[in-house]
Design an enzyme around this catalytic site. Sequence first.
Site, mmCIF file in Angstrom:
data_model
loop_
_atom_site.group_PDB
_atom_site.id
_atom_site.type_symbol
_atom_site.label_atom_id
_atom_site.label_comp_id
_atom_site.label_asym_id
_atom_site.label_seq_id
_atom_site.Cartn_x
_atom_site.Cartn_y
_atom_site.Cartn_z
ATOM 1 N N GLN A 262 0.920 -1.162 0.119
ATOM 2 C CA GLN A 262 -0.065 0.042 0.020
ATOM 3 C C GLN A 262 0.742 1.277 -0.163
ATOM 4 O O GLN A 262 1.813 1.077 0.173
ATOM 5 C CB GLN A 262 -0.933 0.078 1.199
ATOM 6 C CG GLN A 262 -1.928 -0.956 1.186
ATOM 7 C CD GLN A 262 -2.921 -1.086 2.166
ATOM 8 O OE1 GLN A 262 -2.751 -0.605 3.428
ATOM 9 N NE2 GLN A 262 -4.159 -1.635 1.938
ATOM 10 N N ASP B 276 -11.557 2.358 3.343
ATOM 11 C CA ASP B 276 -11.840 1.069 2.602
ATOM 12 C C ASP B 276 -13.101 0.986 2.051
ATOM 13 O O ASP B 276 -13.973 1.586 2.751
ATOM 14 C CB ASP B 276 -11.568 0.075 3.732
ATOM 15 C CG ASP B 276 -11.273 -1.257 3.221
ATOM 16 O OD1 ASP B 276 -11.931 -1.470 2.135
ATOM 17 O OD2 ASP B 276 -10.761 -2.262 3.840
ATOM 18 N N THR C 118 -9.694 -8.122 8.023
ATOM 19 C CA THR C 118 -8.988 -8.396 9.282
ATOM 20 C C THR C 118 -9.624 -7.404 10.431
ATOM 21 O O THR C 118 -9.794 -7.771 11.496
ATOM 22 C CB THR C 118 -7.461 -7.843 8.856
ATOM 23 O OG1 THR C 118 -7.570 -6.498 8.271
ATOM 24 C CG2 THR C 118 -6.787 -8.672 8.273
ATOM 25 N N CYS D 86 -13.899 -4.911 5.307
ATOM 26 C CA CYS D 86 -12.655 -4.977 5.841
ATOM 27 C C CYS D 86 -12.468 -6.387 6.841
ATOM 28 O O CYS D 86 -13.156 -6.500 7.675
ATOM 29 C CB CYS D 86 -12.381 -3.909 6.909
ATOM 30 S SG CYS D 86 -10.706 -3.820 7.541
ATOM 31 N N SER E 94 -4.479 -8.849 4.732
ATOM 32 C CA SER E 94 -5.918 -8.035 4.877
ATOM 33 C C SER E 94 -6.691 -9.040 4.004
ATOM 34 O O SER E 94 -6.434 -9.695 3.085
ATOM 35 C CB SER E 94 -5.618 -6.901 3.682
ATOM 36 O OG SER E 94 -6.708 -6.433 3.103
ATOM 37 N N GLY E 95 -7.807 -9.178 4.597
ATOM 38 C CA GLY E 95 -9.036 -9.891 4.244
ATOM 39 C C GLY E 95 -9.519 -9.574 2.853
ATOM 40 O O GLY E 95 -9.492 -10.659 1.773
#
Length: 343
Positions: free
Chosen positions: A83, A249, A255, A253, A91-92
């Site tokens: 990122q 986001d 996580t 999300c 990150s999910g």
Amino acid sequence: MIFDRSLDILLVHCQGESGNVLIGGAPEIPGATVLDKMNHLNSVDSSLRLFVTREPRAQVVHTTNLLLEPTRPGADAAFIVLQPDMAHPMSGSNCICVVTALLETGRVPMVEPETLVRLDTAAGLITARARCENGRCLSVSLDNVPAFVWQLDQVIETPKWGAITGDIAFGGVFYAQIDVDQIGLRIVPEAARALAEAGTEIKALLADQVQVRHPEIPSLDDIAYVMFRDYQPDGSVLTCTTLKPGRVDRSPCGTGSSANLAILHARGQIQTGDVRISRSIIGGIFTAEMLGETTVGGRPAVLPRITGQGYVFGRQQLRLDEADPFAHGFAMSDTWGPQVGEL
């Protein structure tokens, strides 16, 4: 035009959140483990991350997942989340994008109706179960790393909103989760800019007020994101995770949803087998299920399963040119937000 060296990138999103996957052309990253490789990208050589996550090749909303050969026995692939601010361990939504890309490109053979994919990450081993049909990945369920609470009801002193409280928890990265009404905002698309600025401001304050350290992975020692939340009467949670230097986001999300399960369990509000819905600022949905209990470094923890869907929508080839004056990219406050100078 000569493309002697290039990066091959699959364009993927999960519930609207960019999670592009770098599938070819990347240099070898030093390190014996994925964690070592991530730390190298963050502390030694950030050039690849900067090249793929900043202008003129990307915008603030873009994430690129670096696909790697696994270092853990039994894993099918590995990845690191790149990122604009840094490389992150997990990150999910990005994990769902990676699994979708691996299966729909044939890098991991697709088995219908369900394919098991094991992913090596800097946070641990992730087991994904992908529901597949007619060559498409219809949904991905992630058995995430254990999630645990660091501190409930942490007081955070702020010059703008006074003393507010948040829950500090780990769900693959560390979060500060804050009830959004404390900052006088709602989680709606028209408030995205204000939420992003509030989240990045609070994150900067947290650096001096709250110290975290994963008990088994000491280098995971910072609060990655501030997530605003709004619990709904039906038991679901409306989420808005904010990312440095200043955006929100688009997905619910994964996580953060995992960390939320740990918080709810610590408060006695869920138990093994319970499922909660996470909704994003634009209406995307993840389901979060508590599979069981465990411990992490002596701390009570939960085993989360996050389910969502990713979509492959294109492909991109980026030319590597030593003469490019912006090989390390750039970011400007007109679109990247007021804290862009801190990147």
